[in-house]
Design a protein around this motif. Structure first.
Motif, short mmCIF file in Angstrom:
data_model
loop_
_atom_site.label_atom_id
_atom_site.label_comp_id
_atom_site.label_asym_id
_atom_site.label_seq_id
_atom_site.Cartn_x
_atom_site.Cartn_y
_atom_site.Cartn_z
N SER A 269 -18.05 -0.77 -1.81
CA SER A 269 -19.13 -1.75 -1.95
C SER A 269 -19.84 -1.88 -0.60
CB SER A 269 -18.56 -3.11 -2.37
OG SER A 269 -19.51 -4.14 -2.16
N GLU A 307 -17.74 -7.67 -7.63
CA GLU A 307 -16.97 -7.17 -6.50
C GLU A 307 -15.55 -6.77 -6.90
OE1 GLU A 307 -18.02 -6.31 -3.69
OE2 GLU A 307 -20.01 -7.23 -3.66
N PHE A 313 -14.87 -2.38 1.39
CA PHE A 313 -16.09 -3.18 1.46
C PHE A 313 -16.73 -3.01 2.84
CE2 PHE A 313 -13.26 -4.93 -1.62
CZ PHE A 313 -14.05 -5.40 -2.65
N ASN A 323 -16.68 -9.67 0.53
CA ASN A 323 -16.24 -10.15 -0.78
C ASN A 323 -14.90 -9.57 -1.19
OD1 ASN A 323 -18.55 -11.74 -1.21
ND2 ASN A 323 -19.71 -9.95 -1.87
#
Length: 524
Positions: A269, A307, A313, A323
């Motif tokens: 992400s 998420e 991340f 997140n």
């Protein structure tokens, strides 16, 4: 790299077109808007000229298509005559004539190609590790994407793939052979997952009268304000006025079942700061970083709506919490936490760059195309991002009344901000990445607030000057000016020249900030 050799790819844009069409004869010379001058082919050429030199844009047409040839000749466009039936051979012969090692393939019935996607595919070429490759981008409205491939892949094994579907559909034989070719189907980092999901419902190609009507309606909504509107603009229009796109929903599209890779990729992400709030530097950097990570074998999702299901991340926003974990924070002002790694791609007073001899940073690999360009004496470029009218007016007044004389500036070019009140400042509200870097490379000097653009200016060895936009930019600007021996001219309400002339910085920049990020991703 390609086969271990450093690669600075300069692709050609090849547009296949023919005047004849079964469902809509002469469609490529239809005008949008109807009472306008620009045909479908003009729209394609106008867009490509924003990212490619004119000599690298060629229309590939059938050898007996004399009417189309005459039209292209009158427009001053380059064209190549080849086989009407064997379109693949037309590409091969054109590549040999123009010396095209890397090809961006377009078709004459897709006038509104997404320029951001093309630039990002061009960036991906810098990271290809095979001579035989094919690149495309998924998640775009049909007709707004392109594909890229090497001449080597196009030419390889054509004797084994002689069926009509292979000679008509240029790159099909490349994509059907995963053993000998590197096939990359990338995700668009400038669109989030919800926007990509909407793309499958949008048809932006012209095969029938219904398609043409819909495209004219889209232009009516978007073209007046921005003739270069992209996929994000079209998707936002779809969300607000879906009825426009219902016109051609019944039109069928030819599709092929292609082999897919079976290996599972790590999912990352990526969250970047909203450009309108944090400036475009975070956004531009993350777009390029997403492509590089995808080419390195990772799936990346930029600003995802959820998420869950991610292996790591990345956050490129100064004060935003991740997140999930493990997390990598870029240029973050947050205190370190367990399972987080901090890296600075822009120097910071609390960073580790106290008295560096060189600095690592990260930007688009396309900047390599513009190193060591000849400059225009007296030309200076200003990047103003999304600065408001008051700040832009103060800045412009200082430039014209003071800096022009002190620095012997003959020509000011401002990118971003609001429209100048003086016609002595050439203004561009927005530019493609290619246009921006080309303008920067041709300029003698550069002025902006602390951020990504300053690093790019130094990398291209420009006389670089900083000013403070906000308190944090003042702090960072003063710090970096001192660190890199640059000129700092204050804040918009108090701009000054203290006698120090702009000069080249003695600090050395290395465009290798991605190495730490790739290394982190490989631990996931």
């Amino acid at each position: 790299m390609m086969n271990g050799i450093h690669l600075t790819p300069r692709p050609f844009g090849f547009i296949q077109a023919r005047f004849g069409s079964t469902r809509l004869p002469g469609k490529i010379l239809k005008c949008i808007p109807e009472n306008g001058r620009d045909t479908l082919l003009d729209h394609i050429h106008n867009r490509l000229r924003k990212i490619l030199p004119k000599d690298f844009i060629v229309f590939l047409i059938p050898e007996n298509d004399l009417k189309l040839a005459e039209f292209l000749k009158q427009r001053g466009y380059l064209y190549f005559l080849g086989s009407e039936v064997d379109v693949r051979d037309r590409y091969i012969k054109a590549a040999e004539k123009f010396g095209a090692e890397h090809i961006i393939r377009l078709t004459g019935d897709n006038p509104f190609i997404d320029l951001t996607a093309i630039e990002l595919l061009w960036e991906a070429m810098f990271h290809v590790n095979s001579a035989n490759y094919c690149l495309s981008m998924q998640g775009l409205p049909l007709g707004m994407g392109v594909e890229c491939f090497s001449y080597s892949a196009l030419r390889q094994n054509i004797d084994k793939y002689k069926e009509p579907r292979h000679t008509e559909h240029v790159s099909l034989h490349i994509k059907e052979n995963l053993t000998e070719n590197a096939i990359y189907r990338l995700s668009p980092p400038h669109l989030n997952d919800k926007e990509q999901a909407c793309s499958s419902q949008i048809r932006m190609t012209i095969d029938t009268p219904l398609d043409l009507k819909m495209m004219k309606d889209v232009w009516e909504e978007l073209g007046g304000n921005n003739s270069l509107f992209g996929a994000k603009d079209v998707i936002q229009l779809f969300l607000s006025k879906p009825e426009i796109f219902s016109t051609n929903q019944s039109v069928e599209q030819i599709r092929f079942d292609l082999p897919n890779e079976t290996n599972q990729k790590k999912k990352i992400s990526m969250t970047y700061g909203e450009p309108a709030i944090y400036g475009s530097g975070h956004f531009e950097r993350c777009k390029s970083l997403s492509i590089e990570l995808q080419m390195a074998g990772f799936d990346t999702f930029c600003n995802p709506s959820g998420e869950k299901g991610f292996d790591g991340f990345i956050v490129d926003a100064r004060e935003r919490e991740p997140n999930g974990f493990p997390a990598l924070l870029i240029d973050s002002l947050l205190p370190p936490k367990e399972e987080t790694i901090h890296i600075n791609l822009l120097p910071h007073p609390e960073g580790s760059e106290r008295e560096p001899k060189d600095l690592s940073f990260y930007c688009s690999p396309m900047i390599e195309l513009f190193k060591d360009q000849s400059t225009i004496p007296g030309q200076w470029m200003i990047y103003a991002g999304s600065l408001n009218s008051e700040i832009c007016t103060l800045l412009d007044q200082f430039l014209l009344k003071t800096a022009s004389v002190k620095w012997d500036v003959k020509h000011w070019i401002r990118v971003g901000g609001t429209i100048p009140k003086s016609n002595l400042i050439q203004y561009f509200p927005r530019l493609t990445k290619y246009e921006y870097l080309e303008l920067l490379s041709r300029s003698e000097g550069f002025l902006s607030y602390f951020g990504q653009s300053i690093m790019e200016s130094l990398y291209l060895k420009k006389n670089t000057v900083l000013f403070g936009m906000t308190e944090i930019h003042k702090k960072l600007g003063e710090y970096f000016a001192n660190l890199a021996n640059l000129t700092y001219i204050g804040e918009p309400d108090h701009l000054y020249i203290d006698g120090k002339s702009p000069s080249l910085s003695s600090i050395k920049l290395n465009r290798n900030g991605h190495l730490k990020i790739i290394k982190w991703a490989e631990t996931l």
